[in-house]
Write a protein that holds these residues in place. Structure first.
Motif, PDB file in Angstrom:
ATOM      1  N   PRO A   1       0.808  -1.226   0.000  1.00 40.60           N
ATOM      2  CA  PRO A   1       0.000   0.000   0.000  1.00 40.60           C
ATOM      3  C   PRO A   1       0.842   1.276   0.000  1.00 40.60           C
ATOM      4  N   LEU A   2       0.205   2.354  -0.441  1.00 44.41           N
ATOM      5  CA  LEU A   2       0.815   3.676  -0.344  1.00 44.41           C
ATOM      6  C   LEU A   2       1.006   4.036   1.124  1.00 44.41           C
ATOM      7  N   ARG A   3       2.121   4.680   1.419  1.00 39.34           N
ATOM      8  CA  ARG A   3       2.402   5.131   2.786  1.00 39.34           C
ATOM      9  C   ARG A   3       3.271   6.380   2.739  1.00 39.34           C
ATOM     10  N   ASN A   4       3.172   7.194   3.780  1.00 35.11           N
ATOM     11  CA  ASN A   4       3.979   8.416   3.857  1.00 35.11           C
ATOM     12  C   ASN A   4       5.268   8.074   4.592  1.00 35.11           C
ATOM     13  N   MET A   5       6.367   8.076   3.846  1.00 35.70           N
ATOM     14  CA  MET A   5       7.664   7.728   4.444  1.00 35.70           C
ATOM     15  C   MET A   5       8.208   8.924   5.211  1.00 35.70           C
ATOM     16  N   VAL A   6       9.179   8.626   6.077  1.00 38.04           N
ATOM     17  CA  VAL A   6       9.802   9.656   6.903  1.00 38.04           C
ATOM     18  C   VAL A   6      11.172   9.987   6.322  1.00 38.04           C
ATOM     19  N   THR A   7      11.505  11.260   6.283  1.00 36.25           N
ATOM     20  CA  THR A   7      12.821  11.665   5.781  1.00 36.25           C
ATOM     21  C   THR A   7      13.885  11.405   6.854  1.00 36.25           C
ATOM     22  N   PRO A   8      15.158  11.371   6.435  1.00 34.33           N
ATOM     23  CA  PRO A   8      16.227  11.203   7.432  1.00 34.33           C
ATOM     24  C   PRO A   8      16.154  12.277   8.526  1.00 34.33           C
ATOM     25  N   GLY A   9      15.624  13.442   8.178  1.00 33.36           N
ATOM     26  CA  GLY A   9      15.488  14.519   9.159  1.00 33.36           C
ATOM     27  C   GLY A   9      14.297  14.361  10.098  1.00 33.36           C
TER      28      GLY A   9
ATOM     29  N   SER B   1       7.568  13.682   7.948  1.00 30.87           N
ATOM     30  CA  SER B   1       6.731  12.805   7.128  1.00 30.87           C
ATOM     31  C   SER B   1       6.546  13.463   5.764  1.00 30.87           C
ATOM     32  N   MET B   2       6.786  12.736   4.692  1.00 32.84           N
ATOM     33  CA  MET B   2       6.648  13.297   3.342  1.00 32.84           C
ATOM     34  C   MET B   2       5.173  13.488   3.011  1.00 32.84           C
ATOM     35  N   SER B   3       4.839  14.578   2.307  1.00 35.01           N
ATOM     36  CA  SER B   3       3.430  14.807   1.948  1.00 35.01           C
ATOM     37  C   SER B   3       2.995  13.879   0.817  1.00 35.01           C
ATOM     38  N   VAL B   4       3.944  13.385   0.030  1.00 33.66           N
ATOM     39  CA  VAL B   4       3.658  12.420  -1.032  1.00 33.66           C
ATOM     40  C   VAL B   4       3.637  11.026  -0.420  1.00 33.66           C
ATOM     41  N   ALA B   5       2.584  10.245  -0.709  1.00 32.68           N
ATOM     42  CA  ALA B   5       2.526   8.845  -0.275  1.00 32.68           C
ATOM     43  C   ALA B   5       3.149   7.985  -1.364  1.00 32.68           C
ATOM     44  N   MET B   6       3.901   6.961  -0.962  1.00 35.80           N
ATOM     45  CA  MET B   6       4.685   6.186  -1.937  1.00 35.80           C
ATOM     46  C   MET B   6       4.527   4.689  -1.779  1.00 35.80           C
ATOM     47  N   SER B   7       4.736   3.994  -2.889  1.00 35.21           N
ATOM     48  CA  SER B   7       4.952   2.559  -2.891  1.00 35.21           C
ATOM     49  C   SER B   7       5.856   2.259  -4.090  1.00 35.21           C
TER      50      SER B   7
ATOM     51  N   ASN C   1       4.256   7.488  -6.778  1.00 34.06           N
ATOM     52  CA  ASN C   1       4.027   8.650  -5.915  1.00 34.06           C
ATOM     53  C   ASN C   1       2.563   9.050  -5.992  1.00 34.06           C
ATOM     54  N   GLN C   2       1.927   9.197  -4.842  1.00 34.97           N
ATOM     55  CA  GLN C   2       0.553   9.694  -4.811  1.00 34.97           C
ATOM     56  C   GLN C   2       0.525  11.074  -4.151  1.00 34.97           C
ATOM     57  N   TYR C   3       0.054  12.069  -4.927  1.00 36.62           N
ATOM     58  CA  TYR C   3      -0.087  13.430  -4.427  1.00 36.62           C
ATOM     59  C   TYR C   3      -1.562  13.694  -4.173  1.00 36.62           C
ATOM     60  N   LYS C   4      -1.956  13.740  -2.920  1.00 32.37           N
ATOM     61  CA  LYS C   4      -3.291  14.251  -2.634  1.00 32.37           C
ATOM     62  C   LYS C   4      -3.233  15.770  -2.784  1.00 32.37           C
ATOM     63  N   VAL C   5      -4.399  16.413  -2.829  1.00 31.76           N
ATOM     64  CA  VAL C   5      -4.425  17.873  -2.969  1.00 31.76           C
ATOM     65  C   VAL C   5      -3.558  18.483  -1.866  1.00 31.76           C
TER      66      VAL C   5
END
Ligand code: MD3
Ligand code: FE
Length: 223
Positions: A55-63, A66-72, A130-134
């Motif tokens: 499933p799509l999920r919002n990954m966390v950056t090294p910093g 949480s990324m606004s783009v959901a990814m798989s 990459n999934q970009y919600k509004v």
């Protein structure tokens, strides 16, 4: 015009009468307008199916953001980010299973797009979804996690339109904007491969039941 379903969402009307065209954006980068429209039904069916496994999920950056783009991902390798950094991984960290196989419809579109602009031997082993919600965006960056920068990148845009920004080879270089709409494919090869690029916040749109933007990014990440 015909009606295409996306998963369990309501039916949507998508114009399928646009003719594909090819235009050069900058040196070694090409916009293949409407190139993904012809097989959109199969692409969206395959996408829906593979997102059930990973499933799509919002990954966390090294910093730690949480990324606004959901990814798989699908394919042998998937791009992942967490507190430890950005990298490619053979397994989905959410399921501990290999990423779903790259569907034939995806691979064929990526290869046909690359070869249409002269990259004949593109064999992608990674497809980032990459999934970009509004409101979601991707800030200016370079793609540098792959082993061979001589391999092109193929990107497929579906759903809501977005403004893509591409810059030069340094973050501060001025950027040029490009509208990417449903069905558009971009091929980035040669020297354009290391340009800075990003996506402005996606705006709400009418005229689509895909109330988000989906981008498929095909890469040769490994050897
Ligand atoms: C230009 N994704 O996932 S794809 C990314 O629309 C990413 O989701 C954007 O940038 C998106 O890393 C843009 C188009 C793209 C991909 C790679 C590039 C453009 C590129 C590499 C170099 C130059
Ligand atoms: Fe990128």
């Amino acid at each position: 015009m015909r009606f295409v379903g996306f998963g369990k969402e309501k039916l949507m009307d998508l114009f399928t009468d646009q003719q594909p065209t090819v235009q050069q954006i900058v040196k070694d980068a090409y916009l293949l307008k409407s190139f993904a429209l012809r097989n959109q039904t199969q692409l969206l069916a395959d996408l829906t199916q593979l997102l059930e496994a990973s499933p799509l999920r919002n990954m966390v950056t090294p910093g730690g953001f949480s990324m606004s783009v959901a990814m798989s991902n699908c394919g042998e390798l998937g791009w992942v980010s967490d507190r430890k950094g950005y990298r490619y991984a053979t397994h989905d960290p959410l399921t501990d299973k290999p990423w779903p196989a790259m569907p034939n419809s995806f691979r064929t579109l990526a290869q046909q797009s690359a070869s249409a602009v002269g990259y004949e031997n593109f064999h992608p082993d990674a497809c980032l979804i990459n999934q970009y919600k509004v409101g979601a965006r991707m800030s200016l960056h370079q793609d540098k996690n792959e082993l061979d920068f001589n391999q092109p990148i193929v990107s497929v845009s579906l759903g809501l339109p977005a403004i893509f920004q591409f810059g030069g080879f340094e973050r501060a270089d001025k950027t040029v904007s490009l509208l990417l709409e449903h069905g558009d494919v971009v091929v980035w090869g040669g020297e354009s491969r290391l340009r800075f690029h990003g996506i402005l916040p996606v705006k709400a749109g009418q005229n689509t039941a895909l109330n988000c933007r989906i981008n498929l990014t095909f890469r040769r990440a490994g050897k």
